[in-house]
Design a protein around this motif. Structure first.
Motif, PDB file in Angstrom:
ATOM      1  N   ILE A 249      42.048 -31.251 117.537  1.00  0.00           N
ATOM      2  CA  ILE A 249      42.089 -30.251 118.604  1.00  0.00           C
ATOM      3  C   ILE A 249      42.936 -29.037 118.242  1.00  0.00           C
ATOM      4  CG2 ILE A 249      41.723 -31.997 120.372  1.00  0.00           C
ATOM      5  CD1 ILE A 249      44.689 -31.881 121.050  1.00  0.00           C
ATOM      6  N   TYR A 250      43.609 -29.075 117.101  1.00  0.00           N
ATOM      7  CA  TYR A 250      44.569 -28.023 116.748  1.00  0.00           C
ATOM      8  C   TYR A 250      43.944 -26.637 116.745  1.00  0.00           C
ATOM      9  CZ  TYR A 250      48.002 -25.401 113.982  1.00  0.00           C
ATOM     10  OH  TYR A 250      48.893 -24.457 113.538  1.00  0.00           O
ATOM     11  N   ARG A 251      42.743 -26.482 116.169  1.00  0.00           N
ATOM     12  CA  ARG A 251      42.137 -25.162 116.026  1.00  0.00           C
ATOM     13  C   ARG A 251      40.909 -24.944 116.918  1.00  0.00           C
ATOM     14  NH1 ARG A 251      41.029 -22.556 110.426  1.00  0.00           N
ATOM     15  NH2 ARG A 251      40.428 -20.941 111.930  1.00  0.00           N
ATOM     16  N   VAL A 252      40.678 -25.794 117.886  1.00  0.00           N
ATOM     17  CA  VAL A 252      39.494 -25.651 118.740  1.00  0.00           C
ATOM     18  C   VAL A 252      39.475 -24.298 119.430  1.00  0.00           C
ATOM     19  CG1 VAL A 252      38.429 -26.454 120.875  1.00  0.00           C
ATOM     20  CG2 VAL A 252      39.035 -28.092 119.109  1.00  0.00           C
ATOM     21  N   SER A 253      40.621 -23.873 119.974  1.00  0.00           N
ATOM     22  CA  SER A 253      40.664 -22.617 120.729  1.00  0.00           C
ATOM     23  C   SER A 253      40.354 -21.419 119.850  1.00  0.00           C
ATOM     24  CB  SER A 253      42.034 -22.444 121.383  1.00  0.00           C
ATOM     25  OG  SER A 253      43.049 -22.351 120.405  1.00  0.00           O
ATOM     26  N   ASP A 254      40.691 -21.501 118.584  1.00  0.00           N
ATOM     27  CA  ASP A 254      40.430 -20.406 117.641  1.00  0.00           C
ATOM     28  C   ASP A 254      38.987 -20.435 117.138  1.00  0.00           C
ATOM     29  OD1 ASP A 254      40.975 -18.390 115.510  1.00  0.00           O
ATOM     30  OD2 ASP A 254      40.791 -20.130 114.203  1.00  0.00           O
ATOM     31  N   LEU A 255      38.500 -21.617 116.786  1.00  0.00           N
ATOM     32  CA  LEU A 255      37.179 -21.732 116.164  1.00  0.00           C
ATOM     33  C   LEU A 255      36.042 -21.418 117.130  1.00  0.00           C
ATOM     34  CD1 LEU A 255      37.727 -24.968 114.033  1.00  0.00           C
ATOM     35  CD2 LEU A 255      37.433 -22.641 113.170  1.00  0.00           C
ATOM     36  N   ILE A 256      36.243 -21.683 118.415  1.00  0.00           N
ATOM     37  CA  ILE A 256      35.150 -21.464 119.365  1.00  0.00           C
ATOM     38  C   ILE A 256      34.810 -19.979 119.488  1.00  0.00           C
ATOM     39  CG2 ILE A 256      36.570 -21.239 121.445  1.00  0.00           C
ATOM     40  CD1 ILE A 256      34.472 -22.900 122.912  1.00  0.00           C
ATOM     41  N   ILE A 257      35.774 -19.109 119.181  1.00  0.00           N
ATOM     42  CA  ILE A 257      35.543 -17.667 119.231  1.00  0.00           C
ATOM     43  C   ILE A 257      35.007 -17.123 117.914  1.00  0.00           C
ATOM     44  CG2 ILE A 257      36.702 -15.414 119.422  1.00  0.00           C
ATOM     45  CD1 ILE A 257      38.531 -16.559 121.468  1.00  0.00           C
ATOM     46  N   GLY A 258      35.390 -17.763 116.809  1.00  0.00           N
ATOM     47  CA  GLY A 258      35.155 -17.208 115.477  1.00  0.00           C
ATOM     48  C   GLY A 258      33.754 -16.708 115.198  1.00  0.00           C
ATOM     49  N   ILE A 259      32.740 -17.515 115.473  1.00  0.00           N
ATOM     50  CA  ILE A 259      31.377 -17.148 115.111  1.00  0.00           C
ATOM     51  C   ILE A 259      30.867 -15.983 115.954  1.00  0.00           C
ATOM     52  CG2 ILE A 259      30.270 -18.745 116.730  1.00  0.00           C
ATOM     53  CD1 ILE A 259      29.136 -17.957 113.107  1.00  0.00           C
ATOM     54  N   ALA A 260      31.443 -15.790 117.147  1.00  0.00           N
ATOM     55  CA  ALA A 260      30.959 -14.742 118.056  1.00  0.00           C
ATOM     56  C   ALA A 260      31.768 -13.453 117.965  1.00  0.00           C
ATOM     57  CB  ALA A 260      30.996 -15.263 119.498  1.00  0.00           C
ATOM     58  N   ALA A 261      32.834 -13.448 117.177  1.00  0.00           N
ATOM     59  CA  ALA A 261      33.752 -12.303 117.176  1.00  0.00           C
ATOM     60  C   ALA A 261      33.069 -11.007 116.746  1.00  0.00           C
ATOM     61  CB  ALA A 261      34.959 -12.597 116.285  1.00  0.00           C
ATOM     62  N   ASN A 262      32.394 -11.018 115.614  1.00  0.00           N
ATOM     63  CA  ASN A 262      31.764  -9.783 115.134  1.00  0.00           C
ATOM     64  C   ASN A 262      30.668  -9.268 116.068  1.00  0.00           C
ATOM     65  OD1 ASN A 262      33.335  -9.182 112.918  1.00  0.00           O
ATOM     66  ND2 ASN A 262      32.112 -10.396 111.500  1.00  0.00           N
ATOM     67  N   PRO A 263      29.769 -10.125 116.557  1.00  0.00           N
ATOM     68  CA  PRO A 263      28.819  -9.637 117.564  1.00  0.00           C
ATOM     69  C   PRO A 263      29.519  -9.078 118.809  1.00  0.00           C
ATOM     70  CG  PRO A 263      28.036 -11.700 116.654  1.00  0.00           C
ATOM     71  CD  PRO A 263      29.421 -11.493 116.120  1.00  0.00           C
ATOM     72  N   PHE A 264      30.675  -9.647 119.169  1.00  0.00           N
ATOM     73  CA  PHE A 264      31.447  -9.132 120.307  1.00  0.00           C
ATOM     74  C   PHE A 264      31.907  -7.701 120.042  1.00  0.00           C
ATOM     75  CE2 PHE A 264      35.915  -8.661 121.888  1.00  0.00           C
ATOM     76  CZ  PHE A 264      35.608  -8.377 123.209  1.00  0.00           C
ATOM     77  N   TYR A 265      32.420  -7.435 118.852  1.00  0.00           N
ATOM     78  CA  TYR A 265      32.879  -6.083 118.521  1.00  0.00           C
ATOM     79  C   TYR A 265      31.720  -5.077 118.596  1.00  0.00           C
ATOM     80  CZ  TYR A 265      36.769  -8.779 116.521  1.00  0.00           C
ATOM     81  OH  TYR A 265      37.807  -9.649 116.330  1.00  0.00           O
ATOM     82  N   VAL A 266      30.564  -5.503 118.098  1.00  0.00           N
ATOM     83  CA  VAL A 266      29.391  -4.626 118.164  1.00  0.00           C
ATOM     84  C   VAL A 266      28.978  -4.406 119.616  1.00  0.00           C
ATOM     85  CG1 VAL A 266      26.944  -4.415 117.575  1.00  0.00           C
ATOM     86  CG2 VAL A 266      28.562  -5.275 115.864  1.00  0.00           C
ATOM     87  N   ASP A 267      28.994  -5.462 120.401  1.00  0.00           N
ATOM     88  CA  ASP A 267      28.521  -5.399 121.774  1.00  0.00           C
ATOM     89  C   ASP A 267      29.357  -4.459 122.639  1.00  0.00           C
ATOM     90  OD1 ASP A 267      26.629  -6.421 123.762  1.00  0.00           O
ATOM     91  OD2 ASP A 267      28.371  -7.352 124.695  1.00  0.00           O
ATOM     92  N   ILE A 268      30.671  -4.370 122.356  1.00  0.00           N
ATOM     93  CA  ILE A 268      31.506  -3.503 123.195  1.00  0.00           C
ATOM     94  C   ILE A 268      31.615  -2.090 122.636  1.00  0.00           C
ATOM     95  CG2 ILE A 268      32.827  -5.401 124.165  1.00  0.00           C
ATOM     96  CD1 ILE A 268      35.100  -4.750 122.277  1.00  0.00           C
ATOM     97  N   GLY A 269      30.905  -1.810 121.511  1.00  0.00           N
ATOM     98  CA  GLY A 269      30.770  -0.418 121.107  1.00  0.00           C
ATOM     99  C   GLY A 269      31.362   0.008 119.786  1.00  0.00           C
TER     100      GLY A 269
END
Length: 425
Positions: A249-269
């Motif tokens: 469980i150590y890195r669950v909070s970090d890993l759940i965002i990882g794959i979506a981070a770059n699409p998130f940056y694109v999505d917000i402009g």
């Protein structure tokens, strides 16, 4: 084996100039190159091809290969490769084989078009991930075998330096290239950087781990598949299960965002150049600062209290993404978010490398360390594949809130782990 590190043990930053540390920088570069090309960079390639976000995030499941590497890690501990093992030794022969596989896989990947060959791209990604995960197993074993536990955080920081330089190359470098040329040429050029690792393996010395080649009466099978894991459970008893749960469980909070981070940056402009400059180039610097501070802190204060601090940092810094989501395409907000997130990632990464290394028996380095890192990645990577569905149904803010809440159990467990302690090897 540890003479070079011992010479620098009282010299602060000078410890990072030992021959072992230098080796780990180059091996870290080799280990770090494939990861962005399979995840962060690949997600932008897919997004530019107008692949749906739910399909893009499902590529996060390719990371499950990294999370189950313990299944074949015992083979890397004991199985000798024809000819090449006699020439290079157990660790270097496996590292070299996996590096060549990665290089060829990336070349083939460059010839595919996501809009037409999405399934083939997924299959090839799995194959490259298998080679990359196997390379990680062999390199981790090599690192643990060339220095004692108190220097593992230093070697871990050096490894992260090489890893992040490589990730910068295949992350920001790839994005800059893709913005001026095309993805095919980008992946071909990136594949050529695997030659750095290949040349490194040829010139560095082998670790000093003795290899038992006695295969009679089924002893080889027992020592390869059973003893590496039974030793850990015998050594720690019932506490083994709690240690594994904490690792999971150590890195669950970090890993759940990882794959979506770059699409998130694109999505917000943000555009590709802004993403490359801030999240990759600037983020690289912040991550390395965090990693080296973590390494020096472990050498000075030990692992215990820092394990608690790193758990808190990983959880709290996820809330900065919620702030960025509200701020929109604001460069100062992006810089602040990346500063917090990447420092936490670098610092906690070094601390956790030292923690996992302290749990690992020197007789079963590849097998046990692979088990620990597999357990660490499996829950987070599995959940990350569903992040696109959360985004499509509830939005980005919901994902970031969930990710922060998922970090709370890790913080609570870290207090219990430090209070009871563990049997360091």
């Amino acid at each position: 084996m540890n003479r070079a590190l011992s010479e620098f043990s009282e010299k602060g930053l000078g410890i990072y100039t030992s021959s072992q540390s230098i080796r780990m920088i180059f091996l870290g570069f080799s280990a770090g190159l494939p990861h962005p090309l399979l995840f962060a960079t690949l997600t932008l390639w897919l997004a530019s091809a107008e692949i749906k976000i739910s399909e893009i995030t499902m590529f996060g499941w390719v990371g499950i290969v990294y999370a189950i590497k313990f299944l074949w890690a015992p083979m890397l501990d004991r199985l000798r490769l024809p000819v090449i093992t006699n020439m290079l030794g157990q660790r270097r022969s496996w590292i070299l084989l996996t590096q060549v596989m990665i290089l060829l896989g990336l070349i083939f990947m460059s010839s595919l078009r996501p809009e037409h060959d999405l399934m083939y791209l997924a299959y090839l990604s799995i194959g490259i991930a298998f080679a990359s995960a196997s390379q990680d197993v062999a390199i981790d074993a090599y690192r643990i075998e060339i220095a004692e536990s108190k220097f593992q955080a230093v070697l871990g920081a050096s490894y992260q330096l090489g890893y992040r330089i490589s990730a910068l190359t295949s992350g920001a470098g790839a994005l800059y290239m893709a913005s001026f040329y095309d993805w095919k040429l980008t992946y071909q050029v990136m594949s050529a950087f695997m030659l750095v690792g290949i040349l490194t393996v040829i010139f560095i010395p082998e670790s000093n781990k003795p290899t038992n080649t006695n295969n009679r009466d089924g002893s080889w099978l027992k020592k390869t598949l059973i003893e590496p894991f039974s030793e850990f459970f015998k050594r720690n008893g019932y506490w083994s299960l709690f240690l594994l749960m904490f690792i999971a469980i150590y890195r669950v909070s970090d890993l759940i965002i990882g794959i979506a981070a770059n699409p998130f940056y694109v999505d917000i402009g943000f555009n590709l150049s802004e993403i490359a400059t801030v999240t990759k180039v600037f983020g690289f610097t912040v991550t390395i600062i965090g990693a080296f501070i973590g390494g020096l802190s472990v050498a000075r204060f030990g692992i215990g209290r820092l394990l608690i601090i790193s758990s808190i940092l990983l959880t709290v810094t996820n809330l900065f993404f919620l702030f960025l989501n509200n701020a929109g395409s604001s460069l100062p907000a992006l810089v602040l978010t990346i500063s917090a997130d990447n420092f936490a990632l670098g610092f906690s990464g070094t601390v956790f490398i030292a923690f996992l290394s302290s749990l690992t028996s020197r007789y079963f380095t590849a097998s046990q360390y692979a088990l620990f890192t597999s357990v660490m990645f499996l829950p987070g990577i599995t959940l990350s594949g569903f992040s696109g569905l959360i985004i499509e149904s509830s939005g980005w803010a919901t994902l970031f809130i969930y990710s922060a809440l998922l970090g709370i159990p890790s913080i609570l467990c870290s207090f219990l782990i430090v209070r009871k302690g563990w049997n360091e090897q």
